[in-house]
Design a protein around this motif. Structure first.
Motif, short mmCIF file in Angstrom:
data_model
loop_
_atom_site.label_atom_id
_atom_site.label_comp_id
_atom_site.label_asym_id
_atom_site.label_seq_id
_atom_site.Cartn_x
_atom_site.Cartn_y
_atom_site.Cartn_z
N GLU A 6 0.23 4.11 0.78
CA GLU A 6 -0.37 5.17 1.58
C GLU A 6 0.74 5.86 2.37
OE1 GLU A 6 -3.34 3.01 3.75
OE2 GLU A 6 -1.90 1.78 4.82
N ARG A 62 0.84 -1.20 0.00
CA ARG A 62 0.00 0.00 0.00
C ARG A 62 0.88 1.25 0.00
NH1 ARG A 62 -5.21 -1.77 3.70
NH2 ARG A 62 -5.49 -3.75 2.60
N HIS A 80 1.56 1.19 10.40
CA HIS A 80 1.43 1.05 8.95
C HIS A 80 2.78 0.78 8.28
CE1 HIS A 80 -2.41 3.14 9.72
NE2 HIS A 80 -2.83 2.48 8.65
MN MN Z 1 -5.39 1.74 5.87
#
Ligand code: MN
Ligand code: ATP
Length: 482
Positions: free
Chosen positions: A229, A227, A236
Motif C-alpha cells: 500500500e 503490504r 505504515h
Molecule cells: Mn491498512
C-alpha cells in the motif's frame, strides 16, 4: 580470561577482582576516563586508564565509537555517577573509529539523519534502547501465549491466495520480466512460473491460523507480513510483523478480553523489565516535545502513558455509538475535521479515531460491530438490531492514543452458507478458498482472533514518533536500503 558483560558486572559488582570487559567507547575524558558500553545494558562502565603505563599510541586510538577491550581491577569508584569502575592495566584496540569519517557524533542527531544511517544507528543510546525493548516485547508476547497454552504456528510467507483483501500485495515470480510468457489469449502464463501459478507475499497469516485453531484450539502466529500500500504515514510499513492469535470456541467478547489482557501484560512486562531503557526514551521524548507548540505537547510522560493503559479498562462501544458521538462532537460541528462525519456506513479516519481516544474517552477504545460493507468477508454477520441502520459484523478494532488502530480482529463466520453468500457478494471465487471453506464443512465451530501490528506496539511503548524508527531496516515506498 573470560569477558564479563557490563550488565553482569553492574549487577554483581565483584569488587577487587580482575575483569575483562569489551565494548564501544561512548566518551573519553581527560585522556583518562573511558565510558564503555557493550549493549548489554544502557549503562556505561567507567574505565580508568593508568596514564603512566599506557602506551600513548594506544591512548591516541581511544576514540568515540572505537571497539576496545579493557582488563583490570574492578574497584569502588571515587567519582560521581557510578558505584564501580575498572582500573585498566591493559587496553586492547579491536576496531579504530576515525571521528572525521564516523557519521555518528556524541550529540543529538535527528531521526531522519539516523534513518539514512540505519546500519549504524544501533550504536546510539536511543536506538539501542528501542531495539532492546523490541526484543523484550517479542519475548513477552511469546511468554504470554505460551503460559496460556497457545501454540505458536508458522504460516506461509509466499502464498497463492490473494483473496484476503487486507491490502495490496507484492508479487513473487521467477518469470523473466523482460520476456514474460503469454498464453494464447495473451494473459501472463503463470503455469510457467516457479510454482505453476501466480503467488504473492502474505498480507496476513490469519486464514491459515484459523485452520490450525480448529484442531489445536488456541494458536498464534508471529511473522512478517507485506503490504504494497502506498501509505506514506508514520504508522505504515510495507514490511511489518504481526501477531495473530486464533481461538476456537471463542466469541467477540472473549476476543476483546484476550487482546486487552495481552496488551496490558506486555506493556507491564516492559515497565518491569526495561525501566532503564524507558527512562532514556522518556527523556528523549521530553526533549522532542519541547520543540512542539504548547497545545500539541502530550499531557503525560511516556511511562505515565504506559501505566495509564495498564491501569484502566479499555472502553468498549459499537461503531454505531461512535458515529453518534462523532456526529455531535464539537470539532465536527465546527467543521474542524478534514473528513466531516455525516452518516452511518463510512470508515472512520484517523482523526476520528484519535478524537475518540485522546479527547472524548481519554482511554484506549475498542470499537465493535462495524458495517459489513467496510470489513472483510470472513467476519461473522450480526443479527439485525434496532437503531442500527445496516448490516454489521462482529469486528473489533482497538484504538490507542497517538497510534490509532493497534489491533484489528473479529469473530469469524463459522456458518458455511452465510460465508458462501458473503463471498459471492464480494466476488471472491470459492474455488480459490476451498480449503478455507472445508473447515466450515467439517466440524466448524465459533472462533475468533485478531491481528496486532508489532511495530505499532513497539511504537507505543517506546514513544517513537515514526514507525520507521522501531524496525531496524524499514521498508516503505521508495526505500529498501540495507
Ligand atoms: Mn491498512
Ligand atoms: P490501517 O487502517 O491502520 O491501515 P488495517 O485496517 O489495514 O490498518 P489490519 O488489516 O486489520 O489493519 O491489520 C491488523 C493490524 O496490523 C493493524 O491493527 C495494525 O496494527 C497493523 N498494520 C496494518 N497495516 C500496517 C502497516 N502497513 N504497517 C504496520 N502495521 C500495520
Amino acid at each position: 580470561m573470560r569477558r564479563t558483560k557490563i550488565a553482569e558486572l553492574l549487577r554483581t559488582e565483584p569488587i577487587d577482582t580482575e575483569v575483562l570487559v569489551k565494548g564501544w567507547v561512548k566518551a573519553f575524558r581527560n585522556n583518562q576516563f573511558i565510558a564503555l558500553n557493550d549493549g548489554s545494558t544502557p549503562h556505561n562502565l567507567q574505565v580508568v586508564l593508568d596514564f603512566e603505563n599506557t602506551d600513548p599510541a594506544v591512548t591516541d586510538r581511544i576514540k568515540f565509537g572505537a571497539a576496545i577491550g579493557a582488563r583490570g581491577q574492578l574497584v569502588e569508584s571515587q567519582g560521581k555517577g557510578q558505584k564501580v569502575e575498572v582500573k585498566a592495566s591493559e587496553i586492547i584496540i579491536y576496531g579504530d573509529c576515525n571521528p572525521e569519517e564516523f557519521p555518528l557524533q556524541p550529540k543529538r542527531q535527528s531521526p531522519e539523519f539516523l534513518r539514512e544511517h540505519a546500519h549504524l544507528r544501533f550504536r546510539t543510546n536511543t536506538f539501542a534502547a528501542v531495539f532492546r525493548i523490541r526484543h523484550a516485547l517479542a519475548y513477552a508476547i511469546h511468554k504470554f501465549f505460551n503460559d496460556k497454552g497457545f501454540y505458536h504456528q508458522h504460516t506461509p510467507i509466499i502464498t497463492a491466495s490473494d483473496a484476503e483483501g487486507a491490502g495490496e500485495m507484492f508479487q513473487v515470480t521467477t518469470l523473466p520480466l523482460h520476456k514474460i510468457p503469454r498464453t494464447e489469449s495473451d494473459e501472463i502464463d503463470f503455469s510457467q512460473d516457479f510454482f505453476g501459478r501466480a503467488t504473492n507475499l502474505t498480507v496476513s497469516g490469519q486464514l491459515e491460523a484459523e485452520l490450525a485453531a480448529l484442531a489445536l484450539g488456541e494458536v498464534y502466529t508471529f511473522g512478517p507480513t507485506f503490504r504494497a500500500e502506498n501509505s506514506n504515514t508514520t504508522r505504515h510499513l510495507a514490511e511489518f510483523w504481526m501477531i495473530e492469535p486464533e481461538v476456537a470456541f471463542a466469541d467477540l467478547d472473549d476476543n476483546m478480553s484476550l487482546a486487552e489482557e495481552m496488551l496490558q501484560y506486555v506493556i507491564r512486562y516492559a515497565l518491569e523489565h526495561c525501566a532503564d531503557d524507558l527512562k532514556i526514551l522518556e527523556d528523549r521524548l521530553i526533549e522532542e516535545e519541547k520543540t512542539k507548540p504548547q497545545d500539541q505537547r502530550s499531557e503525560m510522560s511516556l511511562t505515565e502513558k504506559l501505566r495509564f493503559v495498564i491501569d484502566n479498562q479499555f472502553v468498549r462501544l459499537t461503531y454505531t455509538e461512535a458515529i453518534d458521538i462523532l456526529k455531535n462532537s464539537s470539532p465536527n460541528k465546527k467543521g474542524k475535521f478534514q473528513f466531516p462525519v455525516e452518516g452511518w456506513g463510512t470508515d472512520l479516519q484517523s482523526e476520528h479515531e484519535r478524537y475518540l481516544v485522546e479527547k472524548h474517552f481519554k482511554k484506549p477504545v475498542i470499537l465493535t460491530n462495524y458495517p459489513a460493507a467496510i470489513k472483510a468477508f470472513y467476519m461473522r454477520q450480526d443479527e439485525a438490531k434496532e437503531g442500527v441502520p445496516g448490516p454489521t459484523v462482529a469486528a473489533m478494532d482497538i484504538l490507542f492514543p497517538g497510534i490509532g488502530e493497534i489491533v484489528g480482529g473479529s469473530q469469524r463466520e463459522e456458518r458455511l452458507e452465510k460465508l458462501q453468500a458473503r463471498m459471492k457478494e464480494m466476488h471472491i471465487p470459492e474455488k480459490e478458498l476451498y480449503w478455507y471453506l472445508d473447515t466450515r464443512r467439517f466440524g466448524s465451530c465459533p472462533h475468533a482472533g485478531f491481528g496486532l501490528g508489532f511495530e505499532r506496539l513497539v511504537q507505543f511503548v517506546t514513544g517513537m514518533t515514526n514507525i520507521r524508527d522501531v524496525i531496524a531496516f524499514p521498508r516503505y515506498p521508495g526505500n529498501a536500503e540495507f
